[in-house]
Write an enzyme that holds these catalytic residues in place. Structure first.
Site, PDB file in Angstrom:
ATOM      1  N   LYS A 173       0.864  -1.179   0.000  1.00  0.00           N
ATOM      2  CA  LYS A 173       0.000   0.000   0.000  1.00  0.00           C
ATOM      3  C   LYS A 173       0.899   1.227   0.000  1.00  0.00           C
ATOM      4  CE  LYS A 173      -2.840   3.059   2.592  1.00  0.00           C
ATOM      5  NZ  LYS A 173      -1.779   4.090   2.484  1.00  0.00           N
ATOM      6  N   GLY A 226       5.657   4.843   9.360  1.00  0.00           N
ATOM      7  CA  GLY A 226       4.704   5.939   9.494  1.00  0.00           C
ATOM      8  C   GLY A 226       4.674   6.416  10.940  1.00  0.00           C
ATOM      9  N   SER A 227       3.557   6.984  11.346  1.00  0.00           N
ATOM     10  CA  SER A 227       3.510   7.593  12.678  1.00  0.00           C
ATOM     11  C   SER A 227       3.449   6.527  13.778  1.00  0.00           C
ATOM     12  CB  SER A 227       2.287   8.505  12.794  1.00  0.00           C
ATOM     13  OG  SER A 227       1.123   7.711  12.896  1.00  0.00           O
ATOM     14  N   GLY A 231       1.267   3.079  13.872  1.00  0.00           N
ATOM     15  CA  GLY A 231       2.059   1.859  14.046  1.00  0.00           C
ATOM     16  C   GLY A 231       1.562   1.026  15.214  1.00  0.00           C
ATOM     17  N   GLU A 248       8.450   1.019  11.753  1.00  0.00           N
ATOM     18  CA  GLU A 248       9.402   2.126  11.760  1.00  0.00           C
ATOM     19  C   GLU A 248       8.557   3.360  12.025  1.00  0.00           C
ATOM     20  OE1 GLU A 248      12.379   2.910  12.226  1.00  0.00           O
ATOM     21  OE2 GLU A 248      12.686   0.786  11.781  1.00  0.00           O
ATOM     22  N   CYS A 282      11.535  11.007   9.773  1.00  0.00           N
ATOM     23  CA  CYS A 282      11.515  10.503  11.144  1.00  0.00           C
ATOM     24  C   CYS A 282      12.886  10.704  11.780  1.00  0.00           C
ATOM     25  CB  CYS A 282      11.093   9.050  11.186  1.00  0.00           C
ATOM     26  SG  CYS A 282      12.169   7.984  10.258  1.00  0.00           S
ATOM     27  N   GLU A 382       6.729  14.564  18.596  1.00  0.00           N
ATOM     28  CA  GLU A 382       7.211  14.835  17.243  1.00  0.00           C
ATOM     29  C   GLU A 382       6.241  15.777  16.513  1.00  0.00           C
ATOM     30  OE1 GLU A 382       6.742  11.617  14.300  1.00  0.00           O
ATOM     31  OE2 GLU A 382       8.786  12.029  13.653  1.00  0.00           O
TER      32      GLU A 382
END
Ligand code: UN1
Length: 481
Positions: A173, A226-227, A231, A248, A282, A382
């Site tokens: 995706k 992703g975030s 996650g 990640e 990131c 973040e």
């Protein structure tokens, strides 16, 4: 010219989409393409195709799989500039960065093609003299891969390449904000003759396509970038069916600048770490802890550097920082920075740019903060944009304690000429990646990449580390009859 459409690729076929939405250039608001909308039915078709293709692909010689990766790299290398331009138009990063990334994706394919000829598995001495005892690595099966828009060429490649070389098939995706860019990789693999069903792509919303992949019984493992919030949601759902998961996630990466640092290179590295890709990495630098005697001069130099940056359209060669990826991201960042401004001092940037050409896109100036409380939102969470904060510290102990004070542990850097301090930092800082005298971002293809605690879960990516996630181990006792 017809508008390109990001279509699904299922069982070796490009599928004409039903519903589509616009794919917009964040630098000028132009519609540059269309994006297919898909859901659970398309995911199911993709997973079925991947399952059918699994044994045929796994049974090939690894060198035959490597040939496909190498040929795809050839195709991509012939068009890195063009690929970079598409990336810039789709998600805004300056062309200079986009070119580097597209070349990096080709290099990743070549590295993993090389895995076909590197040793794997281990041999042991058995307690029985006649027994041969060893481990064998075999594919995991169907890998569900969910990738972000911020490295739309490199991240899909660094997940797909190891998945494929170790004999897995995949359903991918791609993030909406850069799906056309990601599809270039799939086109290259298609041209290189990858068999039908080995890779499948489904374009659509995370809440539909991503969720359907995570819940599908035919998917054996999920690799996600992703975030942290998304996650963790994936982990929760995927663990219900005991899927293998690699996450990640976010970062909140600190830099320590000691009194003995080379000041100008520290400033340059912090600016690069904080503002390249408009801070949408990131691995971006967010927090800087500077020895008190250098604090004023460091801050002043950083503010001069940030305010002098050429913010503009990514395709202009003189642009140093492009737009943010879309309106939603920009608004979220600006709102968080507005809250930060109430708690500390904003020296430059941090506001939407609206004059002239800027009015058409998602532009803001790079932001430098000071005087923020150590427990403020900015210091702890973040904020995925071009923003960095500086604090003075009195000694190494305080610097490391502050560096370690968030729940993210991805990358960290120290600027110093003192070997003992660097060594202590390497030992004590909580981070998956540590830099001495270089910026927090960056990931070379042949070494492990990944964070700890709130930044990462499961085996690290890239390099030889990738084998951990993309293969499973069988232990073999081989005895004479
Ligand atoms: C880099 O710093 O070059 O999504 C790579 C991200 C990271 C990749 C960073 N997973 O920003």
């Amino acid at each position: 010219m017809t508008t390109p459409t990001a279509r699904n690729f299922i069982d070796g076929q490009w599928v004409d989409p039903g519903n589509t939405i616009d794919d917009t250039d964040p630098g000028n608001g132009e519609v540059i393409g269309r994006l297919a909308r898909s859901g659970a039915a398309e995911v199911d078709a993709a997973v079925q195709a991947a399952r059918r293709a699994a044994s045929g692909w796994a049974d090939l010689a690894a060198s035959a799989r490597a040939r496909v990766l190498r040929e795809a790299a050839d195709h991509l290398e012939a068009s890195t500039d063009d690929w970079g331009r598409l990336m810039t138009r789709e998600m805004g990063k300056p062309l200079t960065e986009a070119r580097v990334e597209s070349a990096r994706a080709a290099a990743i394919l070549r590295f993993f093609a090389g895995e076909a000829h590197r040793p794997f598995g281990q041999q042991y001495a058995s307690d029985q003299a006649q027994t041969w005892l060893f481990t064998r690595r075999s594919p995991v099966g169907v890998i569900g891969i969910i990738t972000p828009w911020n490295f739309p060429a490199a991240i899909p490649t660094w997940k797909l390449a190891p998945a494929l070389i170790f004999g897995n098939t995949a359903v991918l995706k791609l993030a909406d904000d850069a799906a056309l860019t990601g599809l270039r990789l799939i086109e290259a693999l298609d041209k290189a003759g990858i068999p039908p069903g080995v890779i499948n792509v489904v374009i659509g919303r995370g809440t539909e396509v991503g969720a359907a992949m995570v819940e599908h019984d035919g998917v054996d493992a999920i690799s996600f970038t992703g975030s942290t919030e998304t996650g963790r949601g994936i982990l929760e759902k995927a663990s219900r069916s005991a899927k293998r998961v690699q996450l990640e996630m976010g970062g909140h990466n600190p830099v320590i600048v000691r009194s003995d640092a080379a000041l100008d290179s520290a400033v340059a590295a912090v600016a690069l770490g904080a503002f390249a890709s408009a801070g949408q990495k990131c691995t971006a630098t967010r927090r800087v802890y500077v020895a008190r005697d250098l604090y004023d001069s460091f801050t002043e130099k950083l503010v001069v550097k940030a305010s002098g940056m050429n913010v503009g359209y990514g395709l202009d060669e003189s642009t140093e920082m492009g737009p943010l990826v879309n309106e939603v991201q920009l608004t979220g960042v600006l709102e968080a920075l507005e809250r930060a401004e109430k708690q500390g001092k904003l020296h430059c940037g941090g506001k939407r740019l609206t004059e002239g050409e800027y009015a058409k896109g998602c532009y803001m100036g790079p932001a430098v903060f000071t005087d923020l409380p150590h427990d403020s939102e900015f210091a702890c969470e973040e904020i995925f944009g071009p923003n960095v904060a500086v604090w003075p510290v009195d000694d190494d102990e305080e610097a490391i304690e502050r560096a370690n004070a968030t729940s993210y542990d991805l990358s960290a850097a120290i600027f110093t000429r003192d070997l003992d301090s660097a060594k202590k930092f390497i030992e004590q800082v909580k981070a998956g990646i540590v830099h001495v005298n270089s910026q927090t971002a960056g990931a070379e293809v042949h070494v492990p990449f990944g964070g700890l605690s709130g930044s990462g879960y499961g085996p690290h990516e890239q390099g030889r580390a990738a084998i951990e996630f993309y293969t499973q181990t069988k232990t073999i006792y081989l005895d004479p009859a």
